[in-house]
Design a protein around this motif. Structure first.
Motif, mmCIF file in Angstrom:
data_model
loop_
_atom_site.group_PDB
_atom_site.id
_atom_site.type_symbol
_atom_site.label_atom_id
_atom_site.label_comp_id
_atom_site.label_asym_id
_atom_site.label_seq_id
_atom_site.Cartn_x
_atom_site.Cartn_y
_atom_site.Cartn_z
ATOM 1 N N ASN A 1 -3.102 7.996 4.501
ATOM 2 C CA ASN A 1 -2.711 6.683 4.001
ATOM 3 C C ASN A 1 -3.218 5.543 4.866
ATOM 4 O OD1 ASN A 1 -1.290 7.911 1.954
ATOM 5 N ND2 ASN A 1 0.685 7.779 2.982
ATOM 6 N N THR B 1 0.826 -1.217 0.000
ATOM 7 C CA THR B 1 0.000 0.000 0.000
ATOM 8 C C THR B 1 0.854 1.259 0.000
ATOM 9 O OG1 THR B 1 -0.213 -0.140 2.424
ATOM 10 C CG2 THR B 1 -1.976 -1.105 1.084
ATOM 11 N N ASP C 1 6.388 7.201 2.821
ATOM 12 C CA ASP C 1 5.547 6.772 1.713
ATOM 13 C C ASP C 1 6.008 7.467 0.446
ATOM 14 O OD1 ASP C 1 4.510 9.372 2.396
ATOM 15 O OD2 ASP C 1 2.698 8.884 1.286
#
Length: 355
Positions: free
Chosen positions: A86, A52, A312
């Motif tokens: 997120n 992810t 991320d």
């Protein structure tokens, strides 16, 4: 009794699936960041390598695992979270893995772009205003469905393991001689797990936490006020909070570094230039803090390895911190901070611009 046995059997199976998912992925890689001179090394542990795309993947897995073990998540039960970031994507991924309904309550007006990755994983998004209403709404949805409100700010610090089988164990297995670890604080869970691991293992490494503007963590740490609050949202996604969250443990932090928001933007762009990864502002703040520490070590003639995290990365950040229009709309000018980074990486001293 039969129902109780069935529920326990499902819990064991579900936790086994989460553990298997972690085992299949293996450790996330290390990326060297080039520094001038000799003696000081900077490494980034690339959490964007998760399915992810970020560090929240670990937190989501840990939250689900802990909530199942506690009996808060049960077979077929709806999982609910209040989040605009997120975390929703990572949690939707875990819910799909376990065949559970998932609802993310997000702040603001309906945003199809923000909701798309959650909905593609089978989750539902509900948008509410004002933004602070997301927490009450998430509780209401959980109550109405008989489900579980995950509440990452209350539970992530307890859920994320610090004994060795998550980010802390991985990081120090890869870099056992790390002198400093630099991270940001959102829920506080990652910083807490690293700080606990250092003490558990008796390591010499020290923990530095970077904090953006408007966040309560730095002033709360500096003053010792556990109830410190600014009441203002952070402009840097993923880190900073308007209040001292229960998952942030000041006693584990050796140094806190306040980072101007424009410096976080400049840092994100510098990471992208060096690695090709379109990272977010939280990773940019990590870089700024790590470079400040590197400059300090060099000035003192000390050596050591600094480790930080790529929190991320993804194309959406190209429309955010990497876009001049976005920065201007937020009232941020990263140019003076970019100049500081460029000068330092070219072998010059570290001198921050006047504010």
């Amino acid at each position: 009794m039969a129902d109780d046995r069935d529920e326990r059997a499902w819990a064991a199976l579900a936790i086994g699936r989460l553990d298997a998912e972690r085992g299949e992925l293996g450790p996330t890689p290390l990326i060297p960041f080039p520094l001038p001179g000799q003696g000081v090394t900077l490494l980034f542990k690339d959490e964007s390598a998760h399915p992810t795309g970020g560090l929240k993947h670990r937190s989501a897995r840990a939250l689900f695992r802990h909530a199942i073990a506690c009996g808060r998540i049960t077979e077929g039960g709806t999982v609910v979270e209040a989040t605009g970031g997120n975390a929703a994507v990572a949690q939707a991924y875990m819910a799909r893995l376990l065949g559970l309904p998932y609802v993310a309550v997000m702040p603001g007006k309906d945003d199809p772009a923000k909701a798309r990755p959650v909905r593609e994983l089978g989750g539902e998004c509900r948008f509410v205003t004002p933004p602070l209403a997301i927490y009450d709404e998430a509780r209401r949805v959980a109550d109405d469905t008989g489900g579980c409100y995950l509440d990452q700010f209350a539970w992530a610090e307890r859920a994320l393991d610090w004994r060795g089988d998550d980010v802390a164990g991985e990081l120090f297995a890869q870099v056992p001689d790390a002198a400093w670890v630099v991270v940001g604080a959102g829920t506080g869970a990652t910083a807490a797990s690293l700080g606990r691991y250092v003490r558990h293992r008796g390591l010499a490494a020290r923990l530095a936490v970077v904090d953006p503007e408007n966040s309560a963590y730095f002033p709360g740490w500096a003053t010792g006020a556990r109830d410190y609050a600014t009441g203002m949202p952070s402009r840097i996604e993923g880190i900073g909070r308007p209040r001292m969250e229960p998952g942030f443990l000041p006693s584990l932090v050796d140094l806190m570094l306040p980072v101007p928001d424009a410096a976080s933007v400049a840092g994100a762009r510098a990471v992208r230039a060096a690695t090709g990864l379109a990272v977010g502002g939280s990773t940019g703040a990590n870089l700024w803090g790590a470079l400040r520490l590197a400059a300090r070590l060099m000035e003192r003639g000390e050596e050591g390895t600094i480790v930080s995290l790529v929190a991320d990365a993804g194309e959406r950040h190209l429309r955010g911190v990497h876009d001049d229009g976005w920065a201007a709309g937020k009232g941020l000018d990263p140019a003076p901070y970019a100049a500081v980074i460029e000068r330092f990486l070219a072998g010059g001293g570290w001198e921050e611009p006047a504010r």
